[in-house]
Design an enzyme around this catalytic site. Structure first.
Site, mmCIF file in Angstrom:
data_model
loop_
_atom_site.group_PDB
_atom_site.id
_atom_site.type_symbol
_atom_site.label_atom_id
_atom_site.label_comp_id
_atom_site.label_asym_id
_atom_site.label_seq_id
_atom_site.Cartn_x
_atom_site.Cartn_y
_atom_site.Cartn_z
ATOM 1 N N VAL A 133 -16.650 11.262 15.623
ATOM 2 C CA VAL A 133 -16.710 10.845 17.026
ATOM 3 C C VAL A 133 -17.180 9.398 17.096
ATOM 4 O O VAL A 133 -18.327 9.094 16.779
ATOM 5 C CB VAL A 133 -17.648 11.754 17.849
ATOM 6 C CG1 VAL A 133 -17.721 11.265 19.297
ATOM 7 C CG2 VAL A 133 -17.182 13.195 17.793
ATOM 8 N N LYS A 134 -16.296 8.530 17.489
ATOM 9 C CA LYS A 134 -16.612 7.104 17.658
ATOM 10 C C LYS A 134 -16.071 6.593 18.988
ATOM 11 O O LYS A 134 -16.784 5.963 19.754
ATOM 12 C CB LYS A 134 -16.015 6.280 16.513
ATOM 13 C CG LYS A 134 -16.693 6.471 15.176
ATOM 14 C CD LYS A 134 -16.103 5.578 14.101
ATOM 15 C CE LYS A 134 -14.769 6.096 13.623
ATOM 16 N NZ LYS A 134 -14.304 5.427 12.382
ATOM 17 N N GLU A 167 33.538 1.314 -8.213
ATOM 18 C CA GLU A 167 32.746 0.947 -7.040
ATOM 19 C C GLU A 167 31.265 0.833 -7.386
ATOM 20 O O GLU A 167 30.565 -0.054 -6.902
ATOM 21 C CB GLU A 167 32.924 2.006 -5.937
ATOM 22 C CG GLU A 167 34.288 2.030 -5.290
ATOM 23 C CD GLU A 167 34.451 0.970 -4.219
ATOM 24 O OE1 GLU A 167 33.462 0.321 -3.865
ATOM 25 O OE2 GLU A 167 35.592 0.797 -3.732
ATOM 26 N N ARG A 204 28.064 -0.537 7.614
ATOM 27 C CA ARG A 204 29.208 -1.174 8.274
ATOM 28 C C ARG A 204 29.945 -0.171 9.147
ATOM 29 O O ARG A 204 30.373 -0.481 10.246
ATOM 30 C CB ARG A 204 30.160 -1.759 7.224
ATOM 31 C CG ARG A 204 29.650 -3.027 6.544
ATOM 32 C CD ARG A 204 30.562 -3.413 5.397
ATOM 33 N NE ARG A 204 30.508 -2.428 4.312
ATOM 34 C CZ ARG A 204 31.442 -2.288 3.385
ATOM 35 N NH1 ARG A 204 32.521 -3.049 3.416
ATOM 36 N NH2 ARG A 204 31.314 -1.385 2.421
ATOM 37 N N HIS A 252 35.555 10.825 -4.666
ATOM 38 C CA HIS A 252 35.456 11.643 -3.451
ATOM 39 C C HIS A 252 34.548 12.852 -3.655
ATOM 40 O O HIS A 252 34.904 13.993 -3.326
ATOM 41 C CB HIS A 252 36.841 12.070 -2.970
ATOM 42 C CG HIS A 252 37.712 10.920 -2.566
ATOM 43 N ND1 HIS A 252 37.339 9.993 -1.617
ATOM 44 C CD2 HIS A 252 38.936 10.524 -3.006
ATOM 45 C CE1 HIS A 252 38.287 9.083 -1.471
ATOM 46 N NE2 HIS A 252 39.276 9.377 -2.316
ATOM 47 N N LYS A 267 1.030 5.539 26.475
ATOM 48 C CA LYS A 267 1.331 6.125 27.782
ATOM 49 C C LYS A 267 1.159 5.090 28.889
ATOM 50 O O LYS A 267 1.966 5.028 29.824
ATOM 51 C CB LYS A 267 0.424 7.325 28.046
ATOM 52 C CG LYS A 267 0.640 7.960 29.413
ATOM 53 C CD LYS A 267 -0.165 9.232 29.596
ATOM 54 C CE LYS A 267 0.120 9.845 30.968
ATOM 55 N NZ LYS A 267 -0.551 11.157 31.137
ATOM 56 N N ARG A 319 27.038 32.762 -8.796
ATOM 57 C CA ARG A 319 28.150 32.078 -8.141
ATOM 58 C C ARG A 319 27.754 30.636 -7.829
ATOM 59 O O ARG A 319 26.583 30.341 -7.573
ATOM 60 C CB ARG A 319 28.505 32.801 -6.834
ATOM 61 C CG ARG A 319 29.805 32.334 -6.205
ATOM 62 C CD ARG A 319 30.114 33.116 -4.948
ATOM 63 N NE ARG A 319 29.209 32.762 -3.858
ATOM 64 C CZ ARG A 319 29.204 33.355 -2.668
ATOM 65 N NH1 ARG A 319 30.036 34.357 -2.437
ATOM 66 N NH2 ARG A 319 28.362 32.983 -1.740
ATOM 67 N N PHE A 322 34.119 34.673 -8.552
ATOM 68 C CA PHE A 322 34.920 35.654 -9.283
ATOM 69 C C PHE A 322 36.404 35.531 -8.943
ATOM 70 O O PHE A 322 36.792 34.942 -7.932
ATOM 71 C CB PHE A 322 34.417 37.076 -9.035
ATOM 72 C CG PHE A 322 34.532 37.569 -7.614
ATOM 73 C CD1 PHE A 322 35.771 37.791 -7.018
ATOM 74 C CD2 PHE A 322 33.392 37.864 -6.874
ATOM 75 C CE1 PHE A 322 35.885 38.264 -5.723
ATOM 76 C CE2 PHE A 322 33.493 38.346 -5.572
ATOM 77 C CZ PHE A 322 34.742 38.534 -4.994
ATOM 78 N N THR A 339 -14.491 -0.964 15.767
ATOM 79 C CA THR A 339 -15.230 0.181 15.252
ATOM 80 C C THR A 339 -15.537 0.007 13.771
ATOM 81 O O THR A 339 -14.801 -0.662 13.042
ATOM 82 C CB THR A 339 -14.400 1.470 15.398
ATOM 83 O OG1 THR A 339 -13.198 1.334 14.632
ATOM 84 C CG2 THR A 339 -14.035 1.730 16.849
#
Length: 606
Positions: free
Chosen positions: A143-144, A420, A294, A358, A217, A602, A553, A112
């Site tokens: 539309v092609k 690390e 891992r 952590h 499909k 908070r 609080f 196309t």
């Protein structure tokens, strides 16, 4: 890919490999709404009973017609009897390689618009699609290929005689290969030059997804290709004249993922154009597999890492898009810790170092001299800092890198500090070279600052929680003095610093700070009093006159956390307020001549 739908019911999931525009690997997890599920189950049961009866008849009929269908399929492959490939590409990378290989294999190439022109310029024989449809391209290219002569040749099942008879009746040839990728919608709508709404709409591909879905499909008979990187393997597959249905299924699955990711970008963009609620009724998150890990948090858990390809994450920064310059591959826990460290250090404007263990910041310090900030951050809790993650919000140069490499633990003055990960926005050439010499395993990451205003997602059993990210800064809130004693300017600065730190500490969270340096923190305790005691223990004698920030609080004051803090010598306390016993906290601070400020905000972190 994550797709969120509201209201509830069914969940379907699959894992796939695909792309946004130029395909890469994706995970696809879809949550959909299906209010008719129960009735569908009933209908499906009846339908299955009918099928079980008719299938007995079909097995005899199919056996009788199989040879005839196979003969007919071969005769309708194309007018000349050769195999046909349909190629329509936006991304024309490796097109010459593919087309040359197909011609050598005897394929007739149908194409196309721009793809056909590119093939002609390369000296490749090509049949334009309008020669098949006998209809010109129209509506400015909208539309092609939407024509029975195209989609009949893609969707016809070769093992169904009536399908092949229909093609023969209408003189339609089959396609054995469909190679399509889509308009660069994602690139267009994320362009720095911007895009108008009308231009965005025109960049939504219609014919391409239709051909891809049709070929996927019917993948048993039609090979579908959406990834330019797959061309060499596809040619090898075709040369071998193999009938590997697993390979065909893999390409089909990749094709559907390609379209699903594309549609998710269109959907996300259109929702933003509607000025709708931040939380749409349903939405899809496209995830691209960055690496297999891992293991997960523990060795018995399998894991992988995905990047978020949503439009909202374009140039959004963060650890997911960080560049790794050196070291071992990142682990599951490495990503969590690095993310926590990076998010925290990016909160600060002054040169700052954050040390995380952590996911909790165990050391934070801001100084004009980044080396001093680094040493103070480690000093806050050198035992926790060992084996932790170190993050900086400014470039790591040669001098700082050398200090990171050689710095000894404040606990004994001898043990060289081990980390690390080191993460920073940039590194000087010499600085990077020196850090690489610290350890073969040290992971060195270069990251961009996280953009604000993102949606935060978190999984719970059977669903997801969505919320605004906690982006508030001290400049955006009011530190309201509610005690008799007004904090000094330096104390208020310390309170703001501690407030920024405490939002990154797991609840219940307490941070004690002075002179833009964390002295101690208590995290993750079921009661606030225990978190306070941990923080006070780490701060030691330096607590005198320091600022204390609490993520929430204080429910009690007398003979509890507030009074203990006052008795320890804390100079100012910053907390959200909002307890029914706020009056007790105020009276307690007044008794001990301690300043108390309410933030009204908070910072729970679970």
């Amino acid at each position: 890919m994550l797709r969120f739908g509201a209201p509830s019911t069914t969940v379907t999931s699959s894992t796939a490999v695909t792309s946004r525009v130029a395909p890469t690997t994706y995970s696809h997890i879809t949550f959909t709404v299906s209010p008719l599920l129960d009735s569908q189950r009933s209908s499906n049961f009846c339908f299955q009973q009918l099928l079980s009866c008719s299938s007995r008849l079909n097995c005899y009929r199919n056996k009788a017609t199989a040879e005839a269908a196979e003969t007919m399929a071969g005769s309708i492959a194309s007018p000349s009897g050769s195999k046909q490939a349909l190629i329509s590409l936006s991304d024309k990378k490796n097109l010459d390689l593919l087309a040359t290989g197909l011609q050598e294999l005897g394929y007739t190439i149908v194409s196309t618009g721009g793809t056909a022109s590119a093939l002609e310029k390369a000296g490749i024989s090509v049949t334009k699609v309008e020669e098949l449809t006998n209809f010109p391209e129209m509506l400015d290219g909208r539309v092609k290929t939407l024509h029975p002569n195209v989609h009949g040749g893609i969707l016809a099942r070769r093992d169904q005689s009536h399908h092949m008879e229909a093609l023969d009746k209408h003189n339609i040839s089959t396609f054995e290969l469909v190679v399509v990728n889509l308009y660069p919608f994602y690139e267009k709508v994320t362009s720095t030059n911007g895009i108008t709404f009308d231009d965005g709409i025109e960049n939504i591909d219609i014919g391409g997804p239709t051909m891809i879905r049709a070929a996927a499909k019917n993948h048993k008979d039609v090979l579908v290709v959406v990834d330019t990187e797959d061309y060499p393997l596809v040619l090898d597959f075709l040369k071998g004249n193999k009938d590997d249905q697993q390979y065909r299924r893999k390409l089909a699955w990749k094709a559907f993922q390609h379209v699903a990711s594309y549609d998710s970008a269109v959907s996300e963009w259109l929702w933003k154009q509607t000025a709708g609620d931040k939380f749409p009724p349903s939405f899809t998150v496209p995830l691209s597999l960055k690496s297999s890990l891992r293991y997960g948090e523990n060795p018995h858990q399998k894991a992988a890492f995905y990047t978020d390809s949503s439009l909202s994450e374009f140039n959004g920064g963060g650890i997911a898009t960080a560049i790794q310059h050196h070291g071992k591959e990142m682990s599951y826990n490495n990503y969590l810790d690095a993310d926590a460290a990076w998010n925290c250090v990016c909160e600060f404007e002054k040169p700052t170092c954050v040390v995380v263990k952590h996911t909790n910041p165990c050391g934070v310090a801001s100084r004009d001299d980044l080396i001093e900030a680094y040493r103070l951050a480690v000093k806050a809790d050198p035992i926790s800092a060992f084996g932790g993650i170190v993050a900086f919000n400014k470039e790591v140069d040669e001098v700082l890198a050398r200090d990171i490499r050689e710095f000894r633990s404040p606990t004994d003055g001898e043990t060289r500090m081990f980390y690390e990960i080191v993460v920073a926005p940039s590194y000087s050439e010499k600085g990077l070279e020196i850090l690489r010499g610290k350890s073969k395993t040290l992971r060195i990451l270069e990251a961009k600052k996280n953009s604000s205003g993102k949606l935060s997602l978190r999984q719970v059993g059977g669903g997801w929680l969505a919320q605004d990210s906690d982006d508030l800064t001290p400049e955006e809130i009011k530190f309201d003095v509610v005690s008799k004693k007004v904090p000094e300017s330096s104390q208020l600065d310390d309170a703001k610093f501690a407030w920024l730190c405490v939002k990154h500490v797991k609840s219940n969270a307490i941070v004690i700070a002075k002179n833009n340096c964390m002295l101690g923190m208590g995290s993750g305790q079921p009661n606030r009093r225990e978190s306070l005691r941990i923080a006070l223990g780490k701060a030691g004698d330096e607590v005198k006159g320091a600022a204390l920030a609490s993520d929430a609080f204080f429910p009690f004051a007398w003979k509890d956390a507030v009074e203990e803090a006052c008795e320890s010598g804390i100079g100012v306390i910053a907390e959200p307020g909002g307890s029914i016993r706020d009056g007790d906290a105020i009276e307690c601070c007044n008794k001990y001549d301690v300043s108390l400020v309410f933030t009204g905000v908070r910072h729970f972190r679970h």
